[in-house]
Each structure stands twice: as C-alpha cells, then as structure tokens.
Enzyme design. Structure first.
Site, PDB file in Angstrom:
ATOM      1  CG  HIS A  57      -1.840   1.093   1.358  1.00 41.25           C
ATOM      2  ND1 HIS A  57      -2.882   1.298   0.490  1.00 41.25           N
ATOM      3  CD2 HIS A  57      -1.899   2.104   2.258  1.00 41.25           C
ATOM      4  CE1 HIS A  57      -3.540   2.380   0.844  1.00 41.25           C
ATOM      5  NE2 HIS A  57      -2.971   2.888   1.912  1.00 41.25           N
ATOM      6  CG  HIS A 108      -9.906   4.186   2.454  1.00 42.14           C
ATOM      7  ND1 HIS A 108     -10.510   4.483   3.644  1.00 42.14           N
ATOM      8  CD2 HIS A 108      -8.590   4.042   2.741  1.00 42.14           C
ATOM      9  CE1 HIS A 108      -9.589   4.551   4.602  1.00 42.14           C
ATOM     10  NE2 HIS A 108      -8.424   4.279   4.075  1.00 42.14           N
TER      11      HIS A 108
END
Lengths: 758, 225
Positions: A57, A108
């Site tokens: 990430h 997200h």
C-alpha cells in the site's frame, strides 16, 4: 507490545531476539534487508516503521517498476507544462489566468468492506488532506463505487454504509460531490471498491511541496490527537486479503471526524496564506512513520522527533503504536523557529491542537526518542523511498483466448419492434444503468456555489474564476467488463469514456489521475492485466496529449481466489474558458433536431446488452480510435464557444438506447427518431466515440459544417417532441412515465425501500 | 443593506450566503462566532453547515456562542434574522423559534430541488412572495424533520407563522412545515437553502433572490418610516 522500550542500544546487544516480522506482513528477505541496512536488528519501533512503509500500500513495491512508464509521458498538458507531476502528493495543472488545479483519486477498498461507513468516510478524508497538503483549497469530491450484486445480502450492508460515509464526511466538510459511478458486479462481492477523487484550487504562487529543510526548523504536529485506531491498517488491511477465519480486524479501521478536518482545512489555508509553512505532509496510511520519514527523506537535513510530545488520546499506547497509529485529521508542518508563535496563534483561533514534536537537524538521520531513550535511528530514505521493488512474474492468462472467442455478436437478437422495446426497458431497469439518485441525493452538490454541472450530467463542472468564468470539468469512468476482456483496450476505452464525458460539456480535456484496482500482484495473470492496462493508458494518454499526474494502485482486491475484474478507474480533468458555455445532457425544447455524432459498428461484446439480456461476457471489446476522439473534443470546444448545441449525451454502456432514454427523462421530453439500417445495432452497439446531440433547427446547417470540418460522421435521427413518448419509427413507442418508473426502482427496491414519489 | 453572515466552526454555506447577499445588491459583513459584538448590520444570516460538528444536536452548541448571545438580544429588538438549515436549528435551540429539527424520517441525508408553497408573506424575509405561490428551493440536510407538540403546531397555523410548506415532504416534517417565523415576523428559519438559488448558472431556479428583495424592501420602508 513491550512496556519497556526496545531501544537502539538494546537492539545492538540482543541481535538474536526473535521479531514478529511475518505477522507485520514482511517477507523473510525483506526482514533480512532491513537488518543489512541497519547493520543490526531493527528495534520494535523501526520494525513497525519499515513494515508499514514497505507494505504494498505504501511502497508500491509490485507496481513501481511499471508506474514509471507514466513519467515517460510528456509532462505537459494542452494548456502548458505541469506545475507538479507524478511523485508529489498530487499533480498540479496550470489552467491559466494564474490559477492552478490539483486533483487525485485514491482507493479505500478494504477498510470499506470491514466497516463501510468509516472506511468510506476516511477515504474521503485522506484524499482531501492530500490535496490540502499541496497548498490548495479542496473544492469538490467525486466517488467511484463498486459493489457485489445489487440483490446480494452483503450489498444491503455495504452500499448504504459506504454512501452514508462518503456523504457524511464530504457534506460535513462543505465540499460539493459532483458525481461518479455506481456499479454492481459479482466480482466485487466481498471486495467493494471505494475510489474517492478530490480536486483543489490555488494560485500559482501557492504550491507547497512536502519536505523538511533548514536545520533548527521546528516540526509541528497539528490536528487531532493520536489514538489506537487504525494501527496496522496500512500493512494488515491493505496488503492482505480477508480470510474467513482468524480474529476480527474491525479495530484496524480508522474513525473519522469531519468537523476536525474542516477546521484543519481552514486553519491550514490560513497558515499557508500567512507564509508560516516551509514544509508540510498529511498523515495518511502509516501515520507518523510515514509523515516523518517522507518529510525527512525529501528534505536536505535529518529530523529528530520526541514521541513523548505527541498528544495522545490513549496514554497507554506503546511507542510502536504511536508510530503506526492512523488516527485521522492530523498534519505535520515544518516551521521556522521565529514563526512558531504565529503558527500556534492561528491554530488556537481554529481550536486546532498544535505541538512541537521535533526539529530538523544536521545530517541525514531520522532519530526518534521515547521516554528519554532512542528507539529509532534510521536513514529515512531507506524507509520512505528505497523500499523493495519487485519485478513480479507476468503471464498472459490461458483462458483469455477462449473468452475472446465467445463473441456476443453471435448471441440471439430481438427481431421485432416490441422485442426491442422490451430489451430497452430491461436495460434501463438494470442495476448498472438505472437511476442512482438514491445514492447521489445523499451528497451535497450545491455547497460553495460553484457547481455549474453535477450528476446526472456527463461530467461535473466547477466555476474557478468568478471574473472570467474560467472553470474545470471532471469525470470518473471505468468499464471493467471491457478491461476483463482486454486490459489494454479496456483501459483505453475507460480513458476515452472519461475523455468524452469531459469534452462534450465543452471543456478541453487536459490531464488524468488513475486509481488502478486489481487482484493479487503475486498472481502472474493479474500482473499481466495490470501491465497491459498501464501500457494501454500510457499509449492512450500520449495520443490524447493528457499526462497522468498521479493516482494510486490498489492490489489484493479478491475474495478467496477470485480476483475482481481489472478496474482502472480514470479521473479526467478538463478546462473551459467560460462555464457559461457549458453543454448539458438532457433534451430541452420540443422541435430541436436530434443528431448522432460518430459511426456505429457491430460491437456487442462486453456490452450492457450482452450482460443484461444474456448474462454474457466474452468476445473482444469495441475498437479504439484515439485520433477521432481528439477531433470530437475539438468539435465540442468549438460548439460550446459558438453556443451551437443545446444538449449532448455520451454513448457508453447501453449505447444509443440508454442515451436516448436518459436525454428524454432529464426534463420529461419525448423524442421521435428514425434509425437508418439495423435498428437493433443502432440501439445497443457500444462503439466508442459517439455522442447524441440536440440542436436548434436554425443551427443545423452550422452543426453539419462544424462536423465536416472535424471529419466527424453526423447522422440526423429525428427531433425532440412535446409528447411523453420515446418513439423509434416503425419499431416501437415507449411512454416516459413507464420508462421513468422502471429506471428509478432498482436501487430502492433492492434495499427494501419504496421508490421515490416525486 | 449590510447583512451579517455568521461563521461558526463548521459553518459551510457561509461562503454561499455571502455571495448571495452580494449578488442581490447587499453588502455582506463577516461575523465571527467568538465575537460578542454585532454592530453596524441591518440584518443577520445564520448559514447552513455543521456548527461545532453538531455532535450533540444540530445547533445545540452554537446557540451558546458569544455572537449568538448578542444576536438573540438584537432579534428581540426587531433585527431581521434568517436561519438557513443549520441556522434554523440554531434559532430553534435558541428559542427564538418554536419546535426542533430531528433526524429525517427516512434516516438518510437528502439533497434535491424542492418545491415549496409560500404560506406566510407577512415576514421581513418573504414579503416579496405571494401567498400560496409555489417556488423551487434546494434542500440538503440529514436532520430537517420539523417536530413540535400539537398545541404549538396549532398556534403556528392560527398565528400565520408557518412560512413555507413542502410540496412532497422530503423528511417527515409535521404538517409539511419547511419554515416558520416568530410573532413579530423578523426572525425566519427554514431548512431549504435560498442562498443556493440565486445564480442561473448553478441552479435552474433563482427564487432565492426574493428573500433578499423582501428584506431590502422591509428595510427601506422601516428606514423611511
């Protein structure tokens, strides 16, 4: 975690202490290379920092190699050189008159599955802080949402939560939501996609880049206090997929406070205006670990931080937890010592807590102390920018040829007018083509008073300069079904859909942000999809003259072994010299002539028709014509300037059939058309590069002339009518109230609500 | 016409209200929540937003801010006050207007163009409208469900103090009430947002302008009188 700190000194004398690197998501060779970098074992704090910052990430370790290709694109838009490109928090585009725009889209996804409301809310919060950290005032958001089947039980949990979260946070920040996408597909069951875009505006002189420079400058943490929320969110949530068993991961999701963020925005903009900020970084994934290491590694000096100074919500937090906490609504600024008093005064005015937590020091080390002892001593570049890079194996899937051979063009077709009408009705009432007002009515699209276009228009449009009328247009689009069939072409078709949506409002498309949502990079077939999509985007953007200014990659989107369809979401930015010239999407006046721009070919594979009528996904997606799109865009820039067309509606999912129905339903006006040739293909083919326009009869000659000048095929279909009927001559006539009911019902019905009355 | 626009922490439509005042020929004056004086203004707008985060109840904290203490006093002396959305909630919490705004009946935020019926034109802010006229004004709120006991509703009706009713109730409000006024007619609160309906570029209806025409007319008459 240990109560007594694992100090640097302690780490030096206890080299064989066993460490939980695997639990933190690190691979054995990654752990070994941390030991090699430090020439000792990491302390618990250092291990925490490396593990989050080296997660997929944060580090982009599987994608970096391929994302480089975006920087090979010319760093210039049709309006001039980029003011900041890829690699900053967000790219900055010069739109003229001294104005600059920064925009970015980010995912997200995983948090929004675990806790839909907070996951989606903090997704909006995070992207807004990215834009703020560039020195810009955030002025609007958009959201691209993907869920499992509309009637799946879990969709009834995830959809309302995500929508309430996007709305709850964005509404409370006072940012208009201009539109986006809502898509339902089996492949997103258990792995919804929440992609949030934010756009900000500033004057050229106001651009701020994140770095810490100037020995003796103070490092100030301001905004919310630090708590136990979101610890490990970055590495645990974003890098691994969900398992049915194992402990619940709910506490890893951050909790948002939009009111705090609103204060943070106003406070930060006032600090910028007062010239008190020399460097700034938002707190995103990996919290303090990320902010300190990125600020320090981008600057010229080192940094010293005292964790005891960090205001805590929970005083029992261990130092590792303070470093990993993803508590929201925090920012870090580097401030000259003489400016600290003023800085604090402005924060006090906005009731924002601000604390000096460290300073810029000589040398190039990031040093962090806790209770008087050193717990971190690292070269920040090794944490933030020199993480591992993987050249993952790539394999063209064996199944792809078989899927492509299964063409939708071979499927049975309707052979009568009533059958065509029935299929149009079924498409219009299908989950991916129906009215999404239930979603968008939960978003404020009016606040700030500059929303010139918002959903359900083709694109969002904002007035930027009240004096000249200068404005921007934005659209987010992705056709994952096309990308599944051919990721190269599918990515380009998504790019072109966003390009068209912006262009037909009259704005000139100038730059791109992308959110690349894929399955596991450890799967060579997923990597192939990823690399092909990037190749498609790079080639497409080069031909269109629109650089990619930034974005984000989200991997590990899968449920069990089932990866999502490749979903490269494109955000396209356009510029219009005067928003008063904007072109809207719906029919306005009876008697206006209706034309189709662009050529229709027999292209049904991957279409909405194939999906809704036959549950089919196979064949090759429609052909791509980049050059034709450039002509289309320049046609619409000219048409808008001359006020030549009354309305324009993009043809994409569902083809002409859906464009006609939506154009009619916008203002409740009917249409009468005749279709040359095969009515079915004309209605349902999804050939790219087509637009439905309406025009005053007195302007038809000029329209034809302009289309000729741009070498665009133009066909007259018929005219807007007073009747409440969508009529295709010789085929069928459908009543608008019936169309409207059918179009409005799917989402409320799936959620067990009564459809809207008004 | 000098119109004060209050900014509380969390106010959002203060920018819009300010622009609307300017577009309608007035001079906007920024008022800060922490200030305990309000001077040299002819009228005040409490704009929409989420004052102080509205974590307790919409408007419940803003009502105690220093600027509100002064506005409550001046409203008692006849100062024209318009509360929009969160501003309406503040006025109810401050007891300048009766009733309370609770969570929307459908439990979701709603943002849409809304038809309203003008019920009372005998106020500072609505004298330019005609009774029973239908106008289009934007609504956008999560807590706009107007609630009051039956006696209060009856009194509001009897005293001609229901200013607007929804045509197609978006939130479950009692008696379709969208806005009310005080006895004197100088304080009006409504959930819809007239400041969003002043510019044809950003909304099809410009009916919001007439709120400002109304107050300006009132002020010019009041000044000559």
């Amino acid at each position: 975690m240990s109560v007594v700190a694992d100090t640097v000194t302690h780490a030096q004398v206890t080299p064989s202490t066993s460490q939980p690197w695997a639990e933190l998501g690190l691979k054995v060779d990654e752990y070994e290379s941390i030991r090699a970098i430090l020439r000792r074992r990491p302390t618990a704090c250092e291990l925490a920092m490396y593990s989050v910052m080296w997660s997929e990430h944060c580090s982009y370790k599987s994608s970096k190699l391929h994302l480089k290709r975006f920087s090979e694109l010319p760093q210039t838009t049709p309006r001039g050189p980029l003011l900041a490109g890829i690699g900053e928090n967000a790219g900055v585009v010069d739109i003229g008159h001294g104005w600059a725009v920064t925009f970015k889209i980010e995912s997200h996804n995983h948090p929004s599955y675990v806790e839909p409301y907070q996951g989606a809310a903090t997704g909006v919060g995070g992207i807004v802080r990215d834009i703020l950290a560039m020195g810009a005032r955030p002025v609007a958001v958009m959201d691209s949402l993907r869920f499992g089947p509309i009637d799946a039980p879990d969709t009834a949990r995830v959809l309302p939560g995500v929508v309430a979260g996007v709305g709850g946070y964005g509404n409370c920040l006072g940012l208009p939501n201009l539109g986006g996408e809502v898509v339902f597909d089996r492949s997103y069951a258990g792995n919804p996609l929440v992609n949030a875009l934010c756009v900000g505006v500033m004057r050229h002189d106001d651009i701020h880049l994140a770095h810490a420079s100037g020995v003796g400058n103070k490092v100030i943490l301001y905004g919310a206090t630090t708590g136990g929320d979101g610890i490990g969110g970055a590495s645990v949530l974003a890098s691994e997929t969900f398992e049915a068993s194992g402990p619940t991961k709910r506490p890893s999701v951050q909790v948002g406070d939009p009111f705090m963020e609103k204060l943070l925005i106003e406070c930060t903009l006032e600090l910028f205006a007062a010239g008190l900020i020399t460097g700034i970084q938002d707190f995103g994934a990996a919290g303090l670990s990320c902010a300190t290491s990125e600020l320090a590694s981008a600057g010229s000096g080192g940094m010293h931080v005292d964790l005891d100074a960090v205001p805590l919500r929970d005083p029992t937090l261990a130092p590792e937890e303070i470093l990993m906490s993803e508590s929201q609504e925090r920012m870090m600024a580097v401030v000259r010592p003489q400016d600290v008093t003023m800085f604090m005064a402005i924060c006090a005015k906005w009731d924002v807590l601000a604390t000096v937590v460290g300073e810029v020091i000589e040398g190039d080390r990031l040093l962090i102390d806790w209770q008087g002892e050193r717990v971190v001593d690292v070269d920040p570049r090794t944490v933030a920018h020199e993480g591992p890079t993987y050249d993952r194996p790539i394999a063209r899937p064996l199944w792809i040829d078989q899927v492509r051979a299964d063409r939708a063009e071979e499927l049975p077709r309707p052979d009568s007018g009533p059958q065509l009408a029935d299929q149009l009705m079924r498409l219009l009432g299908s989950p991916n083509l129906c009215d999404v007002s239930w979603v968008t009515d939960q978003y404020d699209r009016f606040v700030r008073g500059d929303s010139v276009l918002a959903q359900p228009e083709n694109a969002g449009m904002l007035r930027i300069d009240p004096d000249s009328g200068l404005g921007i247009a934005l659209s987010t689009d992705c056709n994952a079904r096309f990308a599944f069939l051919d990721p190269y072409r599918g990515a380009q078709l998504s790019l072109l859909e966003a390009y068209r949506n912006v262009a037909i409002t009259g704005a000139e498309p100038v730059a791109v942000t992308d959110c690349l949502n894929f399955g596991s990079p450890e799967d060579p077939e997923v990597m192939w999809q990823f690399v092909e999509a990037i190749r498609g985007l790079v080639d497409g953007c080069r031909a269109l003259g629109t650089p990619v200014t930034g974005g984000n990659v989200s991997f590990y989107n899968k449920t069990g072994e089932q990866a999502i369809m490749p979903t490269p979401t494109i955000g396209m930015l356009g510029v219009i010299d005067n928003v008063a010239w904007r072109i809207k999407s719906g029919f306005v006046s009876p008697g206006d002539a209706v034309y189709l721009l662009g050529r229709t070919r027999e292209e049904l594979s991957g279409s909405a028709w194939a999906e809704v009528i036959h549950g089919h996904l196979g064949g090759e997606p429609p052909a791509v014509d980049l050059e034709q799109h450039r002509r289309l865009a320049s046609f619409f820039v000219a048409a808008a300037r001359q006020r030549l067309v009354v309305s324009a509606h993009d043809l994409s999912d569902g083809g002409l059939a859906i464009a006609l129905a939506e154009s009619c339903l916008r203002h409740g006006l009917g249409v009468e058309i005749a279709l040359p040739g095969d009515a079915f293909l004309n209605l349902f083919s999804e050939t790219s590069g087509r637009v439905l326009v309406s025009v005053k009869p007195s302007n038809e000659f000029e329209l034809i002339k302009l289309a000729n000048e741009h070498d665009l095929k133009l066909s007259r279909l018929g005219q807007v009518s007073q009747s409440e009927q969508l009529t295709v001559e010789g085929q069928f006539s459908l009543r608008l109230p019936a169309l409207r009911r059918n179009w409005q019902s799917p989402i409320p019905t799936a959620l067990g609500l009564t459809p809207p009355t008004a | 016409m000098r119109v004060g626009v209050v900014t509380f922490p969390g106010s959002l439509d203060d920018v819009d209200a300010t622009r609307a005042v300017r577009l309608c020929g007035g001079q906007p004056v920024a008022l800060w929540h922490a200030s305990d004086t309000v001077s040299d203004v002819d009228a005040v707008i409490l704009p929409g937003g989420f004052s102080y985060g509205d974590y307790l109840r919409g408007g419940a904290i803003a009502r105690f801010s220093p600027v509100m203490t002064e506005i409550i006093r001046l409203a008692g002396l006849g100062l024209p006050v318009l509360g929009i959305c969160n501003g309406f909630q503040v006025l109810c919490e401050a007891h300048l207007l009766p009733g309370v705004l609770t969570r929307n009946a459908q439990r979701t935020f709603i943002c849409r163009d809304q038809t309203l019926k003008v019920c009372s034109t005998d106020t500072v802010w609505t004298n330019d409208f005609s009774r029973d006229e239908e106008i289009e004004i934007v609504v956008k709120h999560g807590e706009g469900n107007y609630t009051a006991d039956a006696d209060t509703i009856a009194r509001l009706n009897d005293e001609d103090r229901v200013v607007f009713r929804y045509v197609g109730n978006p939130n479950g409000s009692a008696d379709d009430i969208a806005g009310v006024t005080n006895r004197r007619g100088n304080v009006v609160g409504l959930m819809p947002h007239p400041e969003h309906n002043v510019d044809p570029l950003t909304s099809d209806s410009t009916d919001g302008r007439r709120f400002f025409v109304s107050v300006e007319r009132f002020l010019s008459v009041a000044m000559t009188a």
